[in-house]
Design a protein around this motif. Structure first.
Motif, short mmCIF file in Angstrom:
data_model
loop_
_atom_site.label_atom_id
_atom_site.label_comp_id
_atom_site.label_asym_id
_atom_site.label_seq_id
_atom_site.Cartn_x
_atom_site.Cartn_y
_atom_site.Cartn_z
N GLY A 1 1.15 4.08 6.85
CA GLY A 1 1.28 2.82 7.57
C GLY A 1 0.22 1.83 7.16
O GLY A 1 -0.71 2.14 6.43
N GLY A 2 0.37 0.61 7.61
CA GLY A 2 -0.53 -0.47 7.24
C GLY A 2 -0.18 -1.05 5.88
O GLY A 2 0.72 -0.58 5.19
N LEU A 3 -0.89 -2.05 5.49
CA LEU A 3 -0.64 -2.76 4.25
C LEU A 3 -0.71 -1.84 3.02
O LEU A 3 0.06 -2.00 2.09
N TYR A 4 -1.60 -0.86 3.03
CA TYR A 4 -1.79 0.00 1.87
C TYR A 4 -1.16 1.38 2.02
O TYR A 4 -1.32 2.24 1.16
N GLY A 5 -0.44 1.62 3.12
CA GLY A 5 0.30 2.85 3.30
C GLY A 5 -0.56 4.09 3.54
O GLY A 5 -0.09 5.21 3.38
N MET A 6 -1.81 3.91 3.94
CA MET A 6 -2.71 5.05 4.13
C MET A 6 -3.13 5.25 5.58
O MET A 6 -4.01 6.05 5.87
N GLY A 7 -2.53 4.50 6.50
CA GLY A 7 -2.85 4.66 7.91
C GLY A 7 -4.33 4.48 8.18
O GLY A 7 -4.94 3.52 7.75
N LEU B 1 -10.97 -1.23 -8.58
CA LEU B 1 -9.87 -1.87 -7.86
C LEU B 1 -8.64 -1.98 -8.76
O LEU B 1 -8.72 -2.45 -9.90
N ASN B 2 -7.50 -1.54 -8.24
CA ASN B 2 -6.22 -1.70 -8.93
C ASN B 2 -5.65 -3.08 -8.66
O ASN B 2 -6.09 -3.76 -7.72
N GLY B 3 -4.68 -3.49 -9.41
CA GLY B 3 -4.06 -4.80 -9.26
C GLY B 3 -3.41 -5.02 -7.91
O GLY B 3 -3.28 -6.16 -7.45
N ASP B 4 -2.99 -3.94 -7.24
CA ASP B 4 -2.32 -4.08 -5.93
C ASP B 4 -3.30 -4.05 -4.76
O ASP B 4 -2.90 -4.01 -3.60
#
Length: 179
Positions: free
Chosen positions: A15-21, A85-88
């Motif tokens: 969950g959340g913007l980065y999918g890591m809760g 940091l990755n591009g996303d």
């Protein structure tokens, strides 16, 4: 930590913007804390004042921080790192490896120590403003480690955790007629 998560998402690993809760998005300095290293990988000890170097400043986008008791128990240091940091907007981490980088981009340890807190801010001219909290001592160093300015607050009762330096032009934007 991803601040876009709901309370329910923060209690999970998704969950959340980065999918890591509620999981950490990035950890650095002591990979032993998350089972990806040992004491030999330990680069931070009681860090404070972690902040991004502002856009347009030398080192922009890097992290800078005050590190108590490192490289040893009788010294503190200020460290700058480039995050992977990755591009996303996520942080690169290889399987079974700790978060990078393996070392600092820049470190200053000029024989100062603060038993509690401390601050470090990059200045527009490339120098770094450092606050040694327990001695109430503020000083500015060049990238090569030369002290160019300092102020020692004359009180043993004060604790100055952080200080920022403002340029004269930051005060020129008052209401018309009040310059």
């Amino acid at each position: 930590i991803d601040h876009s998560t709901t309370t329910e998402e923060a209690a999970s690993h998704s969950g959340g913007l980065y999918g890591m809760g509620g999981d950490f998005l990035y950890r650095w300095g002591n990979p032993q804390n998350y089972d990806r290293g040992n004491n030999a990988n330990h680069l931070l000890a009681d860090q404070h004042s972690v902040n991004w170097i502002p856009e347009g400043y030398p080192g922009e986008g890097n992290l800078i921080l005050f590190n108590n008791f490192y490289p040893n128990n009788s010294n503190s240091s200020v460290c700058e790192i480039i995050t992977p940091l990755n591009g996303d907007g996520t942080y690169m981490i290889e399987e079974h490896q700790p978060f990078g980088p393996d070392d600092y981009t820049w470190m200053y340890s000029g024989g100062f120590v603060s038993q509690a807190q401390g601050g470090a801010f990059r200045l527009a001219n490339g120098n770094t403003l450092i606050t040694e909290a327990t001695d109430s001592y503020i000083f500015e160093v060049t990238p090569s480690g030369e002290t160019v300015w300092d102020y020692d607050y004359p009180s043993s009762m004060a604790l100055i955790a952080r200080a920022e330096r403002y340029t004269y032009d930051q005060f020129d934007n008052g209401p018309e007629g009040n310059d």
